[in-house]
Scaffold this motif. Structure first.
Motif, PDB file in Angstrom:
ATOM      1  N   SER A   1      67.697 -54.224 -39.972  1.00  0.00           N
ATOM      2  CA  SER A   1      67.666 -53.448 -38.737  1.00  0.00           C
ATOM      3  C   SER A   1      67.519 -51.951 -39.046  1.00  0.00           C
ATOM      4  O   SER A   1      66.758 -51.239 -38.400  1.00  0.00           O
ATOM      5  CB  SER A   1      68.936 -53.716 -37.935  1.00  0.00           C
ATOM      6  N   LEU A   2      68.240 -51.483 -40.069  1.00  0.00           N
ATOM      7  CA  LEU A   2      68.169 -50.068 -40.439  1.00  0.00           C
ATOM      8  C   LEU A   2      66.783 -49.714 -40.981  1.00  0.00           C
ATOM      9  O   LEU A   2      66.231 -48.662 -40.639  1.00  0.00           O
ATOM     10  CB  LEU A   2      69.241 -49.761 -41.485  1.00  0.00           C
ATOM     11  N   ILE A   3      66.221 -50.578 -41.801  1.00  0.00           N
ATOM     12  CA  ILE A   3      64.875 -50.327 -42.339  1.00  0.00           C
ATOM     13  C   ILE A   3      63.870 -50.238 -41.195  1.00  0.00           C
ATOM     14  O   ILE A   3      63.052 -49.309 -41.140  1.00  0.00           O
ATOM     15  CB  ILE A   3      64.465 -51.445 -43.326  1.00  0.00           C
ATOM     16  N   TYR A   4      63.931 -51.195 -40.299  1.00  0.00           N
ATOM     17  CA  TYR A   4      62.985 -51.227 -39.173  1.00  0.00           C
ATOM     18  C   TYR A   4      63.109 -49.953 -38.336  1.00  0.00           C
ATOM     19  O   TYR A   4      62.108 -49.304 -38.015  1.00  0.00           O
ATOM     20  CB  TYR A   4      63.264 -52.456 -38.308  1.00  0.00           C
ATOM     21  N   THR A   5      64.333 -49.590 -38.005  1.00  0.00           N
ATOM     22  CA  THR A   5      64.552 -48.420 -37.151  1.00  0.00           C
ATOM     23  C   THR A   5      64.075 -47.134 -37.819  1.00  0.00           C
ATOM     24  O   THR A   5      63.403 -46.312 -37.209  1.00  0.00           O
ATOM     25  CB  THR A   5      66.046 -48.303 -36.791  1.00  0.00           C
ATOM     26  N   LYS A   6      64.417 -46.965 -39.106  1.00  0.00           N
ATOM     27  CA  LYS A   6      64.050 -45.727 -39.796  1.00  0.00           C
ATOM     28  C   LYS A   6      62.535 -45.630 -40.018  1.00  0.00           C
ATOM     29  O   LYS A   6      61.965 -44.539 -39.938  1.00  0.00           O
ATOM     30  CB  LYS A   6      64.803 -45.605 -41.125  1.00  0.00           C
ATOM     31  N   PHE A   7      61.894 -46.742 -40.285  1.00  0.00           N
ATOM     32  CA  PHE A   7      60.435 -46.707 -40.438  1.00  0.00           C
ATOM     33  C   PHE A   7      59.762 -46.415 -39.098  1.00  0.00           C
ATOM     34  O   PHE A   7      58.792 -45.655 -39.037  1.00  0.00           O
ATOM     35  CB  PHE A   7      59.921 -48.016 -41.045  1.00  0.00           C
ATOM     36  N   GLY A  51      69.053 -50.054 -55.331  1.00  0.00           N
ATOM     37  CA  GLY A  51      69.048 -50.097 -53.873  1.00  0.00           C
ATOM     38  C   GLY A  51      68.058 -51.044 -53.232  1.00  0.00           C
ATOM     39  O   GLY A  51      67.444 -51.894 -53.883  1.00  0.00           O
ATOM     40  N   LEU A  52      67.928 -50.878 -51.928  1.00  0.00           N
ATOM     41  CA  LEU A  52      67.118 -51.782 -51.107  1.00  0.00           C
ATOM     42  C   LEU A  52      65.704 -51.948 -51.627  1.00  0.00           C
ATOM     43  O   LEU A  52      65.175 -53.054 -51.690  1.00  0.00           O
ATOM     44  CB  LEU A  52      67.085 -51.265 -49.656  1.00  0.00           C
ATOM     45  N   PHE A  53      65.050 -50.834 -51.965  1.00  0.00           N
ATOM     46  CA  PHE A  53      63.661 -50.887 -52.416  1.00  0.00           C
ATOM     47  C   PHE A  53      63.536 -50.813 -53.936  1.00  0.00           C
ATOM     48  O   PHE A  53      62.428 -50.668 -54.462  1.00  0.00           O
ATOM     49  CB  PHE A  53      62.858 -49.765 -51.760  1.00  0.00           C
ATOM     50  N   PRO A  61      62.974 -39.532 -61.037  1.00  0.00           N
ATOM     51  CA  PRO A  61      64.294 -39.016 -61.435  1.00  0.00           C
ATOM     52  C   PRO A  61      64.909 -38.051 -60.436  1.00  0.00           C
ATOM     53  O   PRO A  61      66.078 -37.673 -60.577  1.00  0.00           O
ATOM     54  CB  PRO A  61      63.991 -38.300 -62.764  1.00  0.00           C
ATOM     55  N   GLN A  62      64.138 -37.641 -59.435  1.00  0.00           N
ATOM     56  CA  GLN A  62      64.675 -36.708 -58.440  1.00  0.00           C
ATOM     57  C   GLN A  62      65.742 -37.359 -57.557  1.00  0.00           C
ATOM     58  O   GLN A  62      66.483 -36.675 -56.846  1.00  0.00           O
ATOM     59  CB  GLN A  62      63.554 -36.127 -57.564  1.00  0.00           C
ATOM     60  N   PHE A  63      65.814 -38.698 -57.586  1.00  0.00           N
ATOM     61  CA  PHE A  63      66.811 -39.415 -56.780  1.00  0.00           C
ATOM     62  C   PHE A  63      67.922 -39.919 -57.704  1.00  0.00           C
ATOM     63  O   PHE A  63      67.655 -40.560 -58.717  1.00  0.00           O
ATOM     64  CB  PHE A  63      66.164 -40.598 -56.053  1.00  0.00           C
ATOM     65  N   SER A  64      69.149 -39.633 -57.340  1.00  0.00           N
ATOM     66  CA  SER A  64      70.273 -40.089 -58.155  1.00  0.00           C
ATOM     67  C   SER A  64      70.568 -41.558 -57.870  1.00  0.00           C
ATOM     68  O   SER A  64      70.245 -42.084 -56.786  1.00  0.00           O
ATOM     69  CB  SER A  64      71.515 -39.254 -57.865  1.00  0.00           C
ATOM     70  N   ALA A  65      71.203 -42.208 -58.840  1.00  0.00           N
ATOM     71  CA  ALA A  65      71.577 -43.608 -58.659  1.00  0.00           C
ATOM     72  C   ALA A  65      72.540 -43.758 -57.484  1.00  0.00           C
ATOM     73  O   ALA A  65      72.446 -44.711 -56.697  1.00  0.00           O
ATOM     74  CB  ALA A  65      72.216 -44.140 -59.942  1.00  0.00           C
ATOM     75  N   GLU A  66      73.451 -42.807 -57.350  1.00  0.00           N
ATOM     76  CA  GLU A  66      74.422 -42.862 -56.252  1.00  0.00           C
ATOM     77  C   GLU A  66      73.724 -42.792 -54.899  1.00  0.00           C
ATOM     78  O   GLU A  66      74.045 -43.546 -53.974  1.00  0.00           O
ATOM     79  CB  GLU A  66      75.426 -41.717 -56.386  1.00  0.00           C
ATOM     80  N   ASP A  67      72.765 -41.862 -54.783  1.00  0.00           N
ATOM     81  CA  ASP A  67      72.035 -41.736 -53.521  1.00  0.00           C
ATOM     82  C   ASP A  67      71.220 -42.991 -53.231  1.00  0.00           C
ATOM     83  O   ASP A  67      71.115 -43.426 -52.079  1.00  0.00           O
ATOM     84  CB  ASP A  67      71.109 -40.518 -53.550  1.00  0.00           C
ATOM     85  N   PRO A  71      72.069 -46.958 -48.343  1.00  0.00           N
ATOM     86  CA  PRO A  71      70.912 -47.559 -47.653  1.00  0.00           C
ATOM     87  C   PRO A  71      70.002 -46.548 -46.969  1.00  0.00           C
ATOM     88  O   PRO A  71      68.777 -46.614 -47.100  1.00  0.00           O
ATOM     89  CB  PRO A  71      71.563 -48.506 -46.644  1.00  0.00           C
ATOM     90  N   GLU A  72      70.582 -45.607 -46.243  1.00  0.00           N
ATOM     91  CA  GLU A  72      69.759 -44.638 -45.518  1.00  0.00           C
ATOM     92  C   GLU A  72      68.983 -43.746 -46.489  1.00  0.00           C
ATOM     93  O   GLU A  72      67.793 -43.486 -46.301  1.00  0.00           O
ATOM     94  CB  GLU A  72      70.627 -43.789 -44.585  1.00  0.00           C
ATOM     95  N   LYS A  73      69.644 -43.296 -47.540  1.00  0.00           N
ATOM     96  CA  LYS A  73      68.976 -42.428 -48.510  1.00  0.00           C
ATOM     97  C   LYS A  73      67.932 -43.181 -49.318  1.00  0.00           C
ATOM     98  O   LYS A  73      66.913 -42.608 -49.718  1.00  0.00           O
ATOM     99  CB  LYS A  73      70.019 -41.778 -49.421  1.00  0.00           C
ATOM    100  N   ASN A  74      68.170 -44.462 -49.557  1.00  0.00           N
ATOM    101  CA  ASN A  74      67.186 -45.267 -50.274  1.00  0.00           C
ATOM    102  C   ASN A  74      65.917 -45.427 -49.444  1.00  0.00           C
ATOM    103  O   ASN A  74      64.798 -45.302 -49.963  1.00  0.00           O
ATOM    104  CB  ASN A  74      67.779 -46.644 -50.606  1.00  0.00           C
TER     105      ASN A  74
END
Length: 200
Positions: A1-7, A51-53, A61-67, A71-74
């Motif tokens: 649901s979150l993926i669909y909404t954010k896309f 994460g999700l994707f 490398p600009q994205f941290s593992a924590e981020d 889900p939203e940040k991924n």
């Protein structure tokens, strides 16, 4: 649901949003905490995907593992990666068939080591596994968000004042009042104390 909404919020059409879900299902089984540290058979390099994707930090490398475990940040990271390749992004934005969008998403944005037709078909099968109620709920959320009134849908709305309930019937001795007569005037006019009755 979150993926669909954010896309959808990011301007993607329905087929493209569903393609994203189908690919995320193949990448992580929709587990936001999924990790992969396997060695890529093509490059011989160890991947560190999250994460999700399953965004690969070796490539991004600009994205941290924590981020990326958020889900939203991924999802935001995936959209950012897609936009960074303007040519492929523009082509994807023109797709309206969910099967074509799913295959294109896999080969141009996810880029798994195995991009065979069999693997594409697995992701196409995921389209049939997307629960319809998830998309419906997301569509309702988008509709609510686009309304001029931003009040939450569960806010109690005070109904307009309704007409006053009909009055109870008058006592029999006041029945004259239903004809717009004042019963006290009627009683006074027939009273012997009324000056008019006394000839005054």
């Amino acid at each position: 649901s979150l993926i669909y909404t954010k896309f959808k919020d990011a301007g993607f059409n329905d087929a493209q949003a569903k393609a994203a879900i189908a690919n995320a299902m193949a990448e992580s089984s929709l587990n936001p905490n999924a990790e992969n540290h396997a060695t890529n058979p093509k490059t011989g390099k160890q991947e560190h995907s999250y994460g999700l994707f399953q965004v690969n930090r070796s490539a991004h490398p600009q994205f941290s593992a924590e981020d990326l475990k958020n889900p939203e940040k991924n999802i935001d990271a995936m959209i950012s990666i897609m936009k960074s390749n303007q040519k492929d992004f523009s082509t994807f934005k023109g797709l309206t068939d969910e099967n074509a969008a799913t295959a294109y998403f896999m080969r141009k944005f996810e880029r798994p080591a195995d991009q065979s037709d069999a693997k594409v078909n697995e992701r196409l099968q995921n389209l049939n596994r997307i629960p319809g109620d998830i998309l419906s709920a997301s569509s309702r959320a988008l509709a609510d968000a686009s309304r001029p009134d931003i009040s939450p849908p569960n806010v109690t709305v005070v109904a307009p004042q309704t007409a006053a309930p009909p009055q109870q019937s008058k006592p029999q001795n006041a029945v004259a009042s239903t004809h717009n007569f004042d019963p006290w005037v009627e009683i006074w006019s027939s009273s012997i104390l009324n000056p008019a009755r006394m000839g005054m």
